[in-house]
Design a protein around this motif. Sequence first.
Motif, PDB file in Angstrom:
ATOM      1  N   GLU A  17     -16.952  -2.099   8.321  1.00  0.00           N
ATOM      2  CA  GLU A  17     -17.611  -2.556   7.090  1.00  0.00           C
ATOM      3  C   GLU A  17     -17.595  -4.083   7.008  1.00  0.00           C
ATOM      4  O   GLU A  17     -18.596  -4.699   6.636  1.00  0.00           O
ATOM      5  CB  GLU A  17     -16.921  -1.957   5.866  1.00  0.00           C
ATOM      6  CG  GLU A  17     -17.123  -0.466   5.710  1.00  0.00           C
ATOM      7  CD  GLU A  17     -16.195   0.180   4.690  1.00  0.00           C
ATOM      8  OE1 GLU A  17     -15.485  -0.552   3.947  1.00  0.00           O
ATOM      9  OE2 GLU A  17     -16.161   1.427   4.636  1.00  0.00           O
ATOM     10  N   ASP A  56      -8.515   9.810   1.031  1.00  0.00           N
ATOM     11  CA  ASP A  56      -9.274   8.909   0.164  1.00  0.00           C
ATOM     12  C   ASP A  56      -8.356   7.956  -0.594  1.00  0.00           C
ATOM     13  O   ASP A  56      -8.702   6.792  -0.812  1.00  0.00           O
ATOM     14  CB  ASP A  56     -10.139   9.697  -0.819  1.00  0.00           C
ATOM     15  CG  ASP A  56     -11.314  10.371  -0.126  1.00  0.00           C
ATOM     16  OD1 ASP A  56     -11.782   9.869   0.919  1.00  0.00           O
ATOM     17  OD2 ASP A  56     -11.760  11.427  -0.618  1.00  0.00           O
ATOM     18  N   GLU A  98     -12.551   1.815  10.135  1.00  0.00           N
ATOM     19  CA  GLU A  98     -13.679   1.952   9.197  1.00  0.00           C
ATOM     20  C   GLU A  98     -13.865   0.660   8.402  1.00  0.00           C
ATOM     21  O   GLU A  98     -14.979   0.164   8.252  1.00  0.00           O
ATOM     22  CB  GLU A  98     -13.413   3.073   8.185  1.00  0.00           C
ATOM     23  CG  GLU A  98     -13.574   4.471   8.671  1.00  0.00           C
ATOM     24  CD  GLU A  98     -13.159   5.481   7.586  1.00  0.00           C
ATOM     25  OE1 GLU A  98     -13.130   5.138   6.379  1.00  0.00           O
ATOM     26  OE2 GLU A  98     -12.848   6.624   7.965  1.00  0.00           O
ATOM     27  N   ILE A  99     -12.757   0.141   7.890  1.00  0.00           N
ATOM     28  CA  ILE A  99     -12.817  -1.075   7.082  1.00  0.00           C
ATOM     29  C   ILE A  99     -13.255  -2.257   7.942  1.00  0.00           C
ATOM     30  O   ILE A  99     -14.061  -3.082   7.513  1.00  0.00           O
ATOM     31  CB  ILE A  99     -11.468  -1.316   6.370  1.00  0.00           C
ATOM     32  CG1 ILE A  99     -11.275  -0.224   5.317  1.00  0.00           C
ATOM     33  CG2 ILE A  99     -11.398  -2.715   5.759  1.00  0.00           C
ATOM     34  CD1 ILE A  99      -9.904  -0.151   4.723  1.00  0.00           C
ATOM     35  N   ARG A 100     -12.766  -2.301   9.175  1.00  0.00           N
ATOM     36  CA  ARG A 100     -13.188  -3.363  10.097  1.00  0.00           C
ATOM     37  C   ARG A 100     -14.697  -3.297  10.316  1.00  0.00           C
ATOM     38  O   ARG A 100     -15.384  -4.323  10.285  1.00  0.00           O
ATOM     39  CB  ARG A 100     -12.443  -3.234  11.427  1.00  0.00           C
ATOM     40  CG  ARG A 100     -12.862  -4.269  12.462  1.00  0.00           C
ATOM     41  CD  ARG A 100     -12.135  -4.085  13.768  1.00  0.00           C
ATOM     42  NE  ARG A 100     -12.478  -2.815  14.390  1.00  0.00           N
ATOM     43  CZ  ARG A 100     -11.806  -2.283  15.411  1.00  0.00           C
ATOM     44  NH1 ARG A 100     -10.749  -2.899  15.912  1.00  0.00           N
ATOM     45  NH2 ARG A 100     -12.175  -1.136  15.936  1.00  0.00           N
ATOM     46  N   SER A 139       0.834  -1.205   0.000  1.00  0.00           N
ATOM     47  CA  SER A 139       0.000   0.000   0.000  1.00  0.00           C
ATOM     48  C   SER A 139       0.866   1.252   0.000  1.00  0.00           C
ATOM     49  O   SER A 139       0.441   2.308  -0.488  1.00  0.00           O
ATOM     50  CB  SER A 139      -0.998   0.002   1.159  1.00  0.00           C
ATOM     51  OG  SER A 139      -0.433  -0.387   2.365  1.00  0.00           O
ATOM     52  N   ARG A 144      -7.401   5.327   1.876  1.00  0.00           N
ATOM     53  CA  ARG A 144      -8.552   4.439   2.100  1.00  0.00           C
ATOM     54  C   ARG A 144      -8.668   3.432   0.952  1.00  0.00           C
ATOM     55  O   ARG A 144      -8.882   2.241   1.177  1.00  0.00           O
ATOM     56  CB  ARG A 144      -9.824   5.270   2.227  1.00  0.00           C
ATOM     57  CG  ARG A 144     -11.060   4.457   2.591  1.00  0.00           C
ATOM     58  CD  ARG A 144     -12.296   5.336   2.771  1.00  0.00           C
ATOM     59  NE  ARG A 144     -12.188   6.122   3.994  1.00  0.00           N
ATOM     60  CZ  ARG A 144     -12.075   7.459   4.038  1.00  0.00           C
ATOM     61  NH1 ARG A 144     -12.045   8.175   2.914  1.00  0.00           N
ATOM     62  NH2 ARG A 144     -12.006   8.086   5.192  1.00  0.00           N
ATOM     63  N   LYS A 145      -8.509   3.897  -0.282  1.00  0.00           N
ATOM     64  CA  LYS A 145      -8.603   3.011  -1.448  1.00  0.00           C
ATOM     65  C   LYS A 145      -7.511   1.941  -1.399  1.00  0.00           C
ATOM     66  O   LYS A 145      -7.763   0.769  -1.696  1.00  0.00           O
ATOM     67  CB  LYS A 145      -8.502   3.834  -2.730  1.00  0.00           C
ATOM     68  CG  LYS A 145      -8.746   3.043  -3.989  1.00  0.00           C
ATOM     69  CD  LYS A 145      -8.840   3.965  -5.205  1.00  0.00           C
ATOM     70  CE  LYS A 145      -9.180   3.194  -6.457  1.00  0.00           C
ATOM     71  NZ  LYS A 145      -9.407   4.096  -7.603  1.00  0.00           N
ATOM     72  N   ALA A 177      -9.218  -6.392   0.719  1.00  0.00           N
ATOM     73  CA  ALA A 177     -10.126  -7.128  -0.165  1.00  0.00           C
ATOM     74  C   ALA A 177      -9.423  -8.327  -0.792  1.00  0.00           C
ATOM     75  O   ALA A 177     -10.042  -9.364  -1.027  1.00  0.00           O
ATOM     76  CB  ALA A 177     -10.666  -6.209  -1.257  1.00  0.00           C
ATOM     77  N   GLN A 236      -8.378  -0.542   1.495  1.00  0.00           N
ATOM     78  CA  GLN A 236      -9.520  -1.373   1.096  1.00  0.00           C
ATOM     79  C   GLN A 236      -9.089  -2.449   0.106  1.00  0.00           C
ATOM     80  O   GLN A 236      -9.475  -3.610   0.240  1.00  0.00           O
ATOM     81  CB  GLN A 236     -10.627  -0.503   0.473  1.00  0.00           C
ATOM     82  CG  GLN A 236     -11.408   0.271   1.492  1.00  0.00           C
ATOM     83  CD  GLN A 236     -12.364   1.284   0.864  1.00  0.00           C
ATOM     84  OE1 GLN A 236     -12.099   1.843  -0.206  1.00  0.00           O
ATOM     85  NE2 GLN A 236     -13.469   1.535   1.540  1.00  0.00           N
ATOM     86  N   ILE A 278      -8.834   4.603   9.343  1.00  0.00           N
ATOM     87  CA  ILE A 278      -9.221   3.908   8.113  1.00  0.00           C
ATOM     88  C   ILE A 278      -9.342   2.412   8.371  1.00  0.00           C
ATOM     89  O   ILE A 278     -10.305   1.767   7.928  1.00  0.00           O
ATOM     90  CB  ILE A 278      -8.234   4.219   6.970  1.00  0.00           C
ATOM     91  CG1 ILE A 278      -8.415   5.677   6.522  1.00  0.00           C
ATOM     92  CG2 ILE A 278      -8.406   3.249   5.801  1.00  0.00           C
ATOM     93  CD1 ILE A 278      -7.320   6.194   5.598  1.00  0.00           C
ATOM     94  N   ARG A 309      -8.088  -9.846   6.410  1.00  0.00           N
ATOM     95  CA  ARG A 309      -9.455  -9.565   6.861  1.00  0.00           C
ATOM     96  C   ARG A 309      -9.726 -10.256   8.192  1.00  0.00           C
ATOM     97  O   ARG A 309     -10.281  -9.654   9.118  1.00  0.00           O
ATOM     98  CB  ARG A 309     -10.478 -10.013   5.813  1.00  0.00           C
ATOM     99  CG  ARG A 309     -10.464  -9.162   4.565  1.00  0.00           C
ATOM    100  CD  ARG A 309     -11.659  -9.445   3.668  1.00  0.00           C
ATOM    101  NE  ARG A 309     -11.774 -10.817   3.224  1.00  0.00           N
ATOM    102  CZ  ARG A 309     -11.151 -11.330   2.156  1.00  0.00           C
ATOM    103  NH1 ARG A 309     -10.330 -10.575   1.438  1.00  0.00           N
ATOM    104  NH2 ARG A 309     -11.340 -12.588   1.819  1.00  0.00           N
TER     105      ARG A 309
END
Length: 150
Positions: free
Chosen positions: A141, A81, A137-139, A33, A84-85, A92, A88, A134, A98
């Motif tokens: 989701e 952002d 947030e992903i957690r 990342s 974040r992308k 993913a 994510q 971030i 995950r």
Amino acid sequence: MPIEFYSTKSAYGEFSNFAAFGFHVDGVWYPTSEHYFQAMKFEDEEYCEKIRTTKSPMIAARLGRSRKVKIRDDWESVKVDVMRKAVQAKFAEHAKLRDLLLETGDEPIIEAAGRDYFWGAGKDGSGQNWLGKILMEIRAELQQSKVRIQ
């Protein structure tokens, strides 16, 4: 109890942008990342590609911090952002990540970066901890999507 991470060699080091979990964004492979984040600072396609293909996240970071090449005019307004992308996409593409993120439950996640008061908590804990935010947030989701599946 807060989950703190920083070094890729320590507990939860997988959450670091330097951790070797590559991913695809828009059909393009990024080794970490950090590679993605640093490459996205620039409009110069050759320079972006140089960052993307460099052998380590440390070199990608160094290239991204250089101001020999002009950064995008909108960088300050889009950098969260962009991060974040990246995060994510990383999560993913890797089920192991995950699962690790979900195992943190509802604990605060903190990037324990002593010199970074934006992405991390800073030396005294007063930093904005955007990377930790971030991840949380992903957690959330992931937790929501797990609830919907069951």
